[in-house]
Design a protein around this motif. Structure first.
Motif, PDB file in Angstrom:
ATOM      1  N   GLY A  31       3.813  -1.949  -6.714  1.00 22.87           N
ATOM      2  CA  GLY A  31       3.959  -1.222  -7.980  1.00 22.87           C
ATOM      3  C   GLY A  31       3.372  -1.997  -9.146  1.00 22.87           C
ATOM      4  N   TYR A  32       3.599  -3.313  -9.144  1.00 21.68           N
ATOM      5  CA  TYR A  32       3.079  -4.132 -10.248  1.00 21.68           C
ATOM      6  C   TYR A  32       1.554  -4.173 -10.233  1.00 21.68           C
ATOM      7  CZ  TYR A  32       2.150  -8.050 -13.312  1.00 21.68           C
ATOM      8  OH  TYR A  32       1.663  -8.831 -14.321  1.00 21.68           O
ATOM      9  N   VAL A  52       0.836  -1.203   0.000  1.00 15.75           N
ATOM     10  CA  VAL A  52       0.000   0.000   0.000  1.00 15.75           C
ATOM     11  C   VAL A  52       0.874   1.257   0.000  1.00 15.75           C
ATOM     12  CG1 VAL A  52      -1.699   1.313   1.329  1.00 15.75           C
ATOM     13  CG2 VAL A  52      -1.966  -1.151   1.073  1.00 15.75           C
ATOM     14  N   SER A  53       1.966   1.235   0.775  1.00 13.21           N
ATOM     15  CA  SER A  53       2.820   2.427   0.841  1.00 13.21           C
ATOM     16  C   SER A  53       3.439   2.739  -0.518  1.00 13.21           C
ATOM     17  CB  SER A  53       3.921   2.240   1.887  1.00 13.21           C
ATOM     18  OG  SER A  53       4.883   1.308   1.446  1.00 13.21           O
ATOM     19  N   ALA A  54       3.656   1.707  -1.337  1.00 16.73           N
ATOM     20  CA  ALA A  54       4.262   1.928  -2.652  1.00 16.73           C
ATOM     21  C   ALA A  54       3.275   2.553  -3.633  1.00 16.73           C
ATOM     22  CB  ALA A  54       4.770   0.599  -3.219  1.00 16.73           C
ATOM     23  N   SER A  55       1.992   2.537  -3.304  1.00 21.31           N
ATOM     24  CA  SER A  55       0.980   2.982  -4.271  1.00 21.31           C
ATOM     25  C   SER A  55       0.038   4.030  -3.684  1.00 21.31           C
ATOM     26  CB  SER A  55       0.173   1.761  -4.742  1.00 21.31           C
ATOM     27  OG  SER A  55       1.023   0.756  -5.238  1.00 21.31           O
ATOM     28  N   LEU A  56       0.523   4.808  -2.721  1.00 22.65           N
ATOM     29  CA  LEU A  56      -0.333   5.827  -2.102  1.00 22.65           C
ATOM     30  C   LEU A  56      -0.788   6.882  -3.110  1.00 22.65           C
ATOM     31  CD1 LEU A  56       1.317   6.455   1.401  1.00 22.65           C
ATOM     32  CD2 LEU A  56      -0.850   5.326   0.910  1.00 22.65           C
ATOM     33  N   ALA A  57       0.060   7.186  -4.109  1.00 24.22           N
ATOM     34  CA  ALA A  57      -0.312   8.207  -5.097  1.00 24.22           C
ATOM     35  C   ALA A  57      -1.550   7.780  -5.876  1.00 24.22           C
ATOM     36  CB  ALA A  57       0.855   8.460  -6.050  1.00 24.22           C
ATOM     37  N   GLU A  58      -1.616   6.487  -6.236  1.00 24.29           N
ATOM     38  CA  GLU A  58      -2.781   5.984  -6.977  1.00 24.29           C
ATOM     39  C   GLU A  58      -4.041   6.018  -6.106  1.00 24.29           C
ATOM     40  OE1 GLU A  58       0.174   4.686  -6.992  1.00 24.29           O
ATOM     41  OE2 GLU A  58       0.774   4.141  -9.030  1.00 24.29           O
ATOM     42  N   ILE A  59      -3.892   5.651  -4.805  1.00 23.19           N
ATOM     43  CA  ILE A  59      -5.042   5.691  -3.888  1.00 23.19           C
ATOM     44  C   ILE A  59      -5.497   7.135  -3.690  1.00 23.19           C
ATOM     45  CG2 ILE A  59      -5.803   5.189  -1.530  1.00 23.19           C
ATOM     46  CD1 ILE A  59      -3.780   2.885  -1.496  1.00 23.19           C
ATOM     47  N   GLN A  60      -4.530   8.048  -3.567  1.00 26.76           N
ATOM     48  CA  GLN A  60      -4.862   9.468  -3.387  1.00 26.76           C
ATOM     49  C   GLN A  60      -5.680   9.989  -4.559  1.00 26.76           C
ATOM     50  OE1 GLN A  60      -1.458  11.997  -2.774  1.00 26.76           O
ATOM     51  NE2 GLN A  60      -2.634  13.886  -2.903  1.00 26.76           N
ATOM     52  N   ILE A  77      10.673   1.361  -9.468  1.00 24.23           N
ATOM     53  CA  ILE A  77      11.347   1.217  -8.173  1.00 24.23           C
ATOM     54  C   ILE A  77      11.308  -0.241  -7.726  1.00 24.23           C
ATOM     55  CG2 ILE A  77      11.154   1.755  -5.701  1.00 24.23           C
ATOM     56  CD1 ILE A  77      10.190   4.567  -6.543  1.00 24.23           C
ATOM     57  N   GLY A  78      10.134  -0.854  -7.846  1.00 22.40           N
ATOM     58  CA  GLY A  78       9.985  -2.253  -7.460  1.00 22.40           C
ATOM     59  C   GLY A  78      10.909  -3.169  -8.234  1.00 22.40           C
ATOM     60  N   GLU A  79      11.026  -2.922  -9.546  1.00 25.03           N
ATOM     61  CA  GLU A  79      11.903  -3.755 -10.384  1.00 25.03           C
ATOM     62  C   GLU A  79      13.370  -3.587  -9.996  1.00 25.03           C
ATOM     63  OE1 GLU A  79      10.783  -2.352 -14.208  1.00 25.03           O
ATOM     64  OE2 GLU A  79       9.112  -3.761 -14.437  1.00 25.03           O
ATOM     65  N   ALA A  80      13.737  -2.379  -9.564  1.00 26.68           N
ATOM     66  CA  ALA A  80      15.131  -2.128  -9.188  1.00 26.68           C
ATOM     67  C   ALA A  80      15.485  -2.731  -7.841  1.00 26.68           C
ATOM     68  CB  ALA A  80      15.396  -0.620  -9.170  1.00 26.68           C
ATOM     69  N   LEU A  81      14.477  -2.967  -6.999  1.00 27.02           N
ATOM     70  CA  LEU A  81      14.745  -3.359  -5.613  1.00 27.02           C
ATOM     71  C   LEU A  81      14.449  -4.819  -5.286  1.00 27.02           C
ATOM     72  CD1 LEU A  81      13.459  -0.225  -3.637  1.00 27.02           C
ATOM     73  CD2 LEU A  81      15.752  -0.738  -4.444  1.00 27.02           C
TER      74      LEU A  81
END
Length: 530
Positions: A172-173, A46-54, A320-324
């Protein structure tokens, strides 16, 4: 946000258990582990996608952090409370209710149409779901004999560390491939299966309903005020100038009053909500301290890497997810190795190697530049993932391995709480350092980029000339804007490097400190190392 590790051969004050484990219990335990994985993973996806939820809820930038804060505050209250509830209701009832409630709240969160609904559903999800995490740790000691714990320990440690690490990748995915609703809907089917398995198969202990008459409501109120307010202060303080903000100040006062009430009831109540006596065990006290620091490292770097890639490199959540994902892969590969080593090596030496490896990874990050990408981050991420797994097994063996069974459930909640609080404190300190050092470095750099500086004048003229080649641009303004952005970026990079220096010093110091603690009563490998 919890940790667990259990290694072979911990001296345990309980009757010997036969090595054979029934298939029913093994499946029940695996279902519990999967439920814990869902609860921990949910925070990070959820923290990775807060912008979409916002965007989906038309929430303001001030409101959207509450999607995470509400969950974390509720969870941090439930984790230590779960020990008492598990003794009163039994592991079966507590875990089943936790899994069912978490699943239902996940489904409700997907239906939220405004930010207020989302915050309420997330608080319910965090509070009820928080009971799953410590239950797994305590159950591992109930279900598995000492000779089998070297196998179980890395598995639980892997779940507890892998979930937050791969969270940004998974989140992210999901938000890119589908929509933010699926961040919550993805929990529903597995949640129903875990709930059914827990109710049907768990038979580790019996309820003690007489404890309800001794339930310490004042202790619960004090704990909720203390831990809930502490979590809020740590979350919101760095961005709101700490006590200068009215809400943070009020919560700090509430936190202090709650702490006084909570610790008073913990000492005087007949059946305290949280039994603090576990800290009288020296190994448990040291294990909890190390767990606290592991929380700083795990959640601190899970936060720092995406912030760097987002702010400096301009990556979106999927990139970011793919890099990490490398850290998660390193954990996965190291888990069985750490299980083998736990039977053959002094746990203090394992911890020292893990802490030094972690420090080496953060030291490498002190050479950070604005051009660092996947390949430059590869070695630090591998060091982080492998070192984390090497630390987890001995830390939990030292913390939980020597406790008598009647202390185990409460101690498991306390132990997991230290990891949560470590993450919260670590993020607060990291955020504060980033903000303060960014301002400091920007002021120092700005002194060298003034009209009196020949080098700055030359650079500005060259950029102005470059911009003049582009018709329609005010070349002078564009050049000044570009130069200002370059200074800001360098100031941010220097502040990141300062944080990595601090983390390096912290983990290098802990590596030395491991030799001070008492060696466990017998080597990690009670089966004789066979």
């Amino acid at each position: 946000m919890a940790t667990a590790t259990l290694t072979a051969g911990s001296p345990l004050a309980r009757p010997a258990t036969p090595d054979a484990i029934s298939t029913r219990r093994m499946i029940a335990f695996l279902a519990m582990v999967f439920g814990m994985f869902m609860a921990i993973l949910d925070i990070q996806i959820v923290s990775a996608s807060l912008a979409e939820i916002q965007a989906g809820l038309s929430a303001s930038s001030d409101e959207i952090p509450w999607v995470q804060t509400a969950y974390l505050i509720a969870e941090v209250i439930m984790i230590p409370l779960s020990g008492f509830l598990s003794r009163m209701l039994s592991t079966r009832v507590l875990f089943t209710v936790s899994a069912a409630g978490f699943t239902a709240a996940s489904a409700l969160a997907a239906t939220a149409t405004n930010i207020d609904q989302m915050i309420v559903y997330r608080a319910v999800q965090g509070f009820i779901g928080g009971g799953m995490i410590p239950s797994v740790f305590a159950a591992a000691f109930t279900v598995f004999p000492p000779s089998r714990r070297a196998m179980v320990s890395p598995m639980i440690g892997l779940v507890a560390t892998l979930a937050p690490t791969i969270g940004p990748t998974v989140g992210g995915y999901i938000s890119h491939a589908m929509s933010w609703h699926w961040l919550f809907l993805i929990n529903v089917v597995p949640g129903i299966m875990v709930t059914a398995a827990a109710w049907s198969l768990i038979d580790f202990d019996k309820p003690n309903l007489s404890l309800f008459r001794k339930f310490d409501w004042w202790g619960l109120a004090g704990m909720a005020a203390f831990l809930g307010s502490l979590e809020y202060v740590l979350e919101e303080g760095p961005n709101n100038d700490w006590l200068q903000d009215q809400a943070v100040f009020v919560c700090a006062v509430l936190m202090t009053a709650g702490a006084v009430l909570f610790f008073w009831r913990a000492i005087t109540a007949e059946e305290p909500i949280v039994d603090m006596k576990a800290f009288a065990n020296v190994n448990f006290a040291f294990g909890s301290l190390f767990s606290f620091v592991i929380g700083i490292g795990l959640y601190g770097l899970t936060y720092l890497y995406p912030v760097y890639l987002g702010r400096i490199r301009g990556y979106d959540s999927l990139m970011i997810g793919e890099a990490l994902f490398v850290s998660g892969l390193a954990m996965f590969v190291t888990a069985p190795i750490s299980g083998i080593l736990s039977r053959k090596m002094d746990p203090r030496l394992m911890m020292m190697i893990g802490f030094l490896g972690f420090a080496a990874g953060t030291w490498r990050m002190t050479y950070l530049t604005a051009d660092w990408d996947f390949w430059e981050l590869l070695v630090p991420q591998i060091l982080r993932g492998a070192s984390m797994m090497l630390c987890m097994v001995p830390i939990n063996n030292i913390a939980l391995g020597t406790l008598p069974p009647d202390r185990l459930k409460n101690a498991s909640g306390l132990f997991n709480l230290t990891r949560n609080l470590g993450g919260a404190v670590g993020l607060a300190v990291i955020n504060t350092v980033l903000i303060d050092r960014n301002a400091f470095h920007y002021a120092r750099l700005a002194e060298h980029v003034q009209w009196g500086s020949a080098e700055a004048q030359t650079r500005l003229q060259n950029m102005t000339f470059d911009f003049q080649q582009n018709a329609g641009l005010d070349a002078s303004k564009a050049a000044i804007s570009k130069l200002s952005a370059m200074v800001q970026q360098q100031a941010e990079l220097l502040s990141f490097m300062d944080v990595f220096y601090l983390l390096t010093a912290l983990f290098a110091t802990l590596a030395i400190f491991t030799m001070v603690i008492r060696k466990p009563a017998e080597p990690a490998g009670g089966d004789g190392g066979h």
